[in-house]
Design a protein around this motif. Structure first.
Motif, PDB file in Angstrom:
ATOM      1  N   GLU A  73       0.833  -1.207   0.000  1.00 28.82           N
ATOM      2  CA  GLU A  73       0.000   0.000   0.000  1.00 28.82           C
ATOM      3  C   GLU A  73       0.868   1.258   0.000  1.00 28.82           C
ATOM      4  O   GLU A  73       1.991   1.250   0.514  1.00 28.82           O
ATOM      5  CB  GLU A  73      -0.892   0.008   1.248  1.00 28.82           C
ATOM      6  CG  GLU A  73      -1.807  -1.188   1.352  1.00 28.82           C
ATOM      7  CD  GLU A  73      -2.431  -1.359   2.737  1.00 28.82           C
ATOM      8  OE1 GLU A  73      -3.313  -2.230   2.879  1.00 28.82           O
ATOM      9  OE2 GLU A  73      -2.018  -0.633   3.659  1.00 28.82           O
ATOM     10  N   GLN A  77      -2.980   4.992   1.393  1.00 27.19           N
ATOM     11  CA  GLN A  77      -3.869   3.827   1.283  1.00 27.19           C
ATOM     12  C   GLN A  77      -3.817   2.950   2.531  1.00 27.19           C
ATOM     13  O   GLN A  77      -4.478   1.907   2.563  1.00 27.19           O
ATOM     14  CB  GLN A  77      -3.447   2.934   0.106  1.00 27.19           C
ATOM     15  CG  GLN A  77      -3.698   3.471  -1.274  1.00 27.19           C
ATOM     16  CD  GLN A  77      -3.215   2.469  -2.315  1.00 27.19           C
ATOM     17  OE1 GLN A  77      -2.178   1.824  -2.139  1.00 27.19           O
ATOM     18  NE2 GLN A  77      -3.963   2.335  -3.393  1.00 27.19           N
ATOM     19  N   ILE A  80      -5.977  -0.385   3.309  1.00 24.13           N
ATOM     20  CA  ILE A  80      -6.925  -0.723   2.237  1.00 24.13           C
ATOM     21  C   ILE A  80      -7.031  -2.234   2.033  1.00 24.13           C
ATOM     22  O   ILE A  80      -8.118  -2.756   1.738  1.00 24.13           O
ATOM     23  CB  ILE A  80      -6.554  -0.005   0.915  1.00 24.13           C
ATOM     24  CG1 ILE A  80      -7.701  -0.149  -0.095  1.00 24.13           C
ATOM     25  CG2 ILE A  80      -5.247  -0.520   0.343  1.00 24.13           C
ATOM     26  CD1 ILE A  80      -7.512   0.693  -1.345  1.00 24.13           C
ATOM     27  N   LEU A 202     -11.025   6.243   2.527  1.00 25.85           N
ATOM     28  CA  LEU A 202     -11.135   5.299   1.408  1.00 25.85           C
ATOM     29  C   LEU A 202     -12.524   5.326   0.785  1.00 25.85           C
ATOM     30  O   LEU A 202     -13.537   5.461   1.468  1.00 25.85           O
ATOM     31  CB  LEU A 202     -10.825   3.883   1.897  1.00 25.85           C
ATOM     32  CG  LEU A 202      -9.363   3.603   2.287  1.00 25.85           C
ATOM     33  CD1 LEU A 202      -9.238   2.220   2.905  1.00 25.85           C
ATOM     34  CD2 LEU A 202      -8.437   3.736   1.072  1.00 25.85           C
ATOM     35  N   THR A 203     -12.558   5.171  -0.553  1.00 30.07           N
ATOM     36  CA  THR A 203     -13.810   5.120  -1.304  1.00 30.07           C
ATOM     37  C   THR A 203     -13.909   3.785  -2.029  1.00 30.07           C
ATOM     38  O   THR A 203     -12.924   3.049  -2.159  1.00 30.07           O
ATOM     39  CB  THR A 203     -13.868   6.248  -2.341  1.00 30.07           C
ATOM     40  OG1 THR A 203     -12.851   6.026  -3.344  1.00 30.07           O
ATOM     41  CG2 THR A 203     -13.643   7.614  -1.687  1.00 30.07           C
ATOM     42  N   GLN A 205     -14.188   3.461  -5.119  1.00 32.26           N
ATOM     43  CA  GLN A 205     -13.340   3.552  -6.304  1.00 32.26           C
ATOM     44  C   GLN A 205     -11.896   3.219  -5.955  1.00 32.26           C
ATOM     45  O   GLN A 205     -11.190   2.569  -6.737  1.00 32.26           O
ATOM     46  CB  GLN A 205     -13.415   4.944  -6.930  1.00 32.26           C
ATOM     47  CG  GLN A 205     -12.713   5.049  -8.286  1.00 32.26           C
ATOM     48  CD  GLN A 205     -13.261   4.054  -9.302  1.00 32.26           C
ATOM     49  OE1 GLN A 205     -14.478   3.947  -9.492  1.00 32.26           O
ATOM     50  NE2 GLN A 205     -12.371   3.300  -9.948  1.00 32.26           N
ATOM     51  N   ASN A 206     -11.440   3.649  -4.772  1.00 32.85           N
ATOM     52  CA  ASN A 206     -10.101   3.270  -4.315  1.00 32.85           C
ATOM     53  C   ASN A 206      -9.974   1.745  -4.233  1.00 32.85           C
ATOM     54  O   ASN A 206      -8.955   1.167  -4.654  1.00 32.85           O
ATOM     55  CB  ASN A 206      -9.815   3.849  -2.932  1.00 32.85           C
ATOM     56  CG  ASN A 206      -9.761   5.356  -2.893  1.00 32.85           C
ATOM     57  OD1 ASN A 206     -10.159   5.985  -1.903  1.00 32.85           O
ATOM     58  ND2 ASN A 206      -9.277   5.984  -3.948  1.00 32.85           N
ATOM     59  N   ASP A 209      -9.820   0.265  -7.778  1.00 28.91           N
ATOM     60  CA  ASP A 209      -8.506   0.501  -8.396  1.00 28.91           C
ATOM     61  C   ASP A 209      -7.464  -0.446  -7.804  1.00 28.91           C
ATOM     62  O   ASP A 209      -6.583  -0.952  -8.518  1.00 28.91           O
ATOM     63  CB  ASP A 209      -8.074   1.949  -8.171  1.00 28.91           C
ATOM     64  CG  ASP A 209      -8.933   2.943  -8.951  1.00 28.91           C
ATOM     65  OD1 ASP A 209      -9.616   2.518  -9.903  1.00 28.91           O
ATOM     66  OD2 ASP A 209      -8.914   4.143  -8.597  1.00 28.91           O
ATOM     67  N   TYR A 210      -7.559  -0.689  -6.502  1.00 23.85           N
ATOM     68  CA  TYR A 210      -6.623  -1.594  -5.832  1.00 23.85           C
ATOM     69  C   TYR A 210      -6.808  -3.021  -6.348  1.00 23.85           C
ATOM     70  O   TYR A 210      -5.836  -3.740  -6.614  1.00 23.85           O
ATOM     71  CB  TYR A 210      -6.863  -1.527  -4.320  1.00 23.85           C
ATOM     72  CG  TYR A 210      -5.907  -2.343  -3.491  1.00 23.85           C
ATOM     73  CD1 TYR A 210      -4.615  -1.898  -3.229  1.00 23.85           C
ATOM     74  CD2 TYR A 210      -6.304  -3.571  -2.948  1.00 23.85           C
ATOM     75  CE1 TYR A 210      -3.749  -2.640  -2.455  1.00 23.85           C
ATOM     76  CE2 TYR A 210      -5.441  -4.317  -2.165  1.00 23.85           C
ATOM     77  CZ  TYR A 210      -4.161  -3.847  -1.920  1.00 23.85           C
ATOM     78  OH  TYR A 210      -3.296  -4.598  -1.164  1.00 23.85           O
TER      79      TYR A 210
END
Length: 537
Positions: A73, A77, A80, A202-203, A205-206, A209-210
């Motif tokens: 990360e 992040q 996450i 954190l969203t 979308q995050n 993407d991860y």
């Protein structure tokens, strides 16, 4: 759902590379610990599949490893990987909220997942007749989580509460603080769970993407162990995972250089955090190479000799003989790219000064020669036995061979690790002591009770480590001093101690040579010396 720390002595780790064309089946290799045969296959999309038939129980353990954990990360992040692990239980595209657990448990199975520094793993243990369901569930969780925004906001509160509970636990808090200073400047200085600020930010979308970056077939390993037909499992895995493609190349990670820590300009760290506890919790750590280092096995043995069980040096000294601690242990914590050599102790506040004074002095005076061959052999046998016993259950077997396959080259990597362990000797212990056990690299964390008076631990460290090191050097110099013994009648014995190699050299020298011989006897000394090596009575 859990956080955990995966540790193993071992070899280099690299992300699997993508593959194309037909399945590339690696030749079958016997598992040295179970007597059974592993089948390792790489599918066209790069997913590695390990299958081991084990008929001891009517069960099947399935693991899906993803080569991504908190050490992958970025700082913003942090946490996450763990948040995503929580969110996959909130539903998938085909299984709404709670349906995953209900479906597995209704079939008599067990469902879980865990996040470590270097990987995330999805877990099912099922009755053998439901092995396909177990495989399908881990696939669904990894590739098709719903990631509902409202569920994410709700789950953040759960995770933050978990984080806060960790702060109230002295052991958890101590370890998190210890790594933050010991491994500062690496991603291992951040806790697996992250921080409240990064978790809150954190969203969905995050998370997506991860997933797109790390949840690729080429970055995963599927492990299926139990009462199964390997050919049937492989066919099902090929069908079930075939639709998933790789989205981007993966960057190979390199080890961090432990000898460059602590960072330039820093000094030995001492962190004191009083809290609502009745005892003092103390931990001290040194940065060392990770599990990919050839020195990892030696560090494991050193840790066991010092504090691996109740007969180890520090346990006997501080628990029984001096009665300064309630408990003490030493461990070599090996991550994928770096490690930490850790001493932890629990004791009363009024015993901190004598304990710390003694510990730092004894640490400085450590010498490989203080460990007998019997002690060394016992430590190695116990460490090897730990590996064997971890495979006694089907679940333990799946986790252990999966870890070796994912990070250490599979069966051969396991053999290499055992061989490295068996080859550890006093010379190798001497090398790691000289290379890594140094006072200017030590980080110490102390969690005392509120209002408990603590001694000046930095001053004690500076004084006692130096005096201990000086005493050790004097002892070594004395041990290495040449000794000349006169036996009379012109006979002399010269003893020259030298422990740099595990050998002894003996030379017997007489006065003589051609200078003592008549002209007619020249060559006789050379003839005699050659004849002497031809045998004796």
């Amino acid at each position: 759902m859990s956080l955990f720390l995966g540790v193993a002595a071992g070899a280099a780790i690299a992300a699997p590379s993508p593959s194309s064309g037909a399945s590339d089946i690696v030749p079958v290799i016997p598992d040295p610990l179970s007597g059974k045969e592993e089948q390792v296959t790489k599918l066209p999309n790069g997913l590695s599949v390990l299958i081991l038939k084990d008929t001891r129980f009517p069960l099947v353990s399935t693991r899906l490893y993803v080569h991504a954990g908190s050490s992958y990360e970025t700082p913003d992040q942090a946490g996450i990987s763990h948040v995503l692990e929580h969110m996959v239980f909130k539903g998938t595209d085909s299984r709404p909220k709670s349906a995953i657990s209900q479906e597995v448990e209704s079939a008599g199975g067990y469902l879980n997942a865990a996040t470590s520094y270097d990987y995330t793993v999805y877990i099912t243990d099922m009755p053998d007749r439901h092995w396909k369901l177990g495989m399908d569930v881990v696939r669904d969780m990894a590739f098709h989580p719903t990631l509902d925004p409202q569920e994410l906001e709700s789950e953040k509160n759960v995770i933050v509460a978990e984080l806060q509970r960790g702060e109230d636990d002295p052991g958890s808090r101590m370890f998190k603080t210890l790594l933050a200073d010991t491994l500062k400047g690496t991603p291992y200085d951040r806790p697996i769970i992250g921080y409240e600020k990064t978790i809150r930010a954190l969203t969905t979308q995050n998370l997506r993407d991860y997933i797109a970056k790390y949840y690729q077939p080429q970055n995963m390993l599927l492990v299926v162990v139990g009462n199964v037909d390997p050919a049937e499992v492989l066919a099902e895995a090929e069908k079930m995972f075939a639709p998933y493609k790789n989205t981007a190349p993966l960057k190979e990670v390199m080890p961090y250089e432990a000898d460059r820590l602590p960072l330039p300009g820093s000094k030995p760290a001492l962190v004191v955090q009083p809290g609502p506890w009745n005892k003092v919790y103390l931990a001290a750590a040194l940065p060392v190479p990770g599990s990919s280092s050839y020195q990892s096995a030696t560090l494991d043995v050193l840790a066991y000799l010092l504090g691996g069980d109740r007969t180890s040096l520090f346990y006997k000294t501080y628990k029984y003989e001096r009665q300064l601690v309630d408990s003490i242990s030493v461990s070599n914590v090996g991550f994928e790219r770096i490690g930490a050599f850790v001493v932890t102790a629990e004791l009363d506040a009024d015993k901190v000064e004598p304990f710390w004074t003694s510990l730092t002095k004894d640490f400085a005076a450590l010498d490989a020669s203080m460990f007998t061959p019997e002690q060394l052999e016992r430590a190695k046998l116990n460490l090897e036995d730990d590996l064997y016993r971890s495979k006694e259950t089907l679940s333990g077997l799946a986790s252990k061979i999966g870890y070796f396959q994912f990070f250490m080259g599979g069966d051969q990597g396991e053999r290499n690790a055992i061989e490295a362990l068996r080859n550890v000797d006093n010379g190798m212990l001497k090398q790691v002591l000289a290379a890594w056990v140094q006072p200017d690299r030590l980080t110490t964390v102390v969690l005392p009770p509120k209002d408990a008076k603590m001694p000046d631990m930095e001053a004690i460290l500076d004084k006692e480590w130096k005096s201990g090191a000086k005493a050790s050097a004097a002892k070594t110099a004395e041990a290495g001093k040449t000794e000349v013994i006169d036996l009379g009648k012109g006979r002399t014995v010269v003893l020259i101690p030298d422990k740099t190699l595990p050998y002894v050299s003996a030379n017997l020298t007489y006065s003589g040579g051609d200078a003592l011989l008549k002209p007619s006897e020249q060559g006789l000394s050379a003839l005699v010396s050659n004849v002497l090596t031809k045998g004796t009575a």
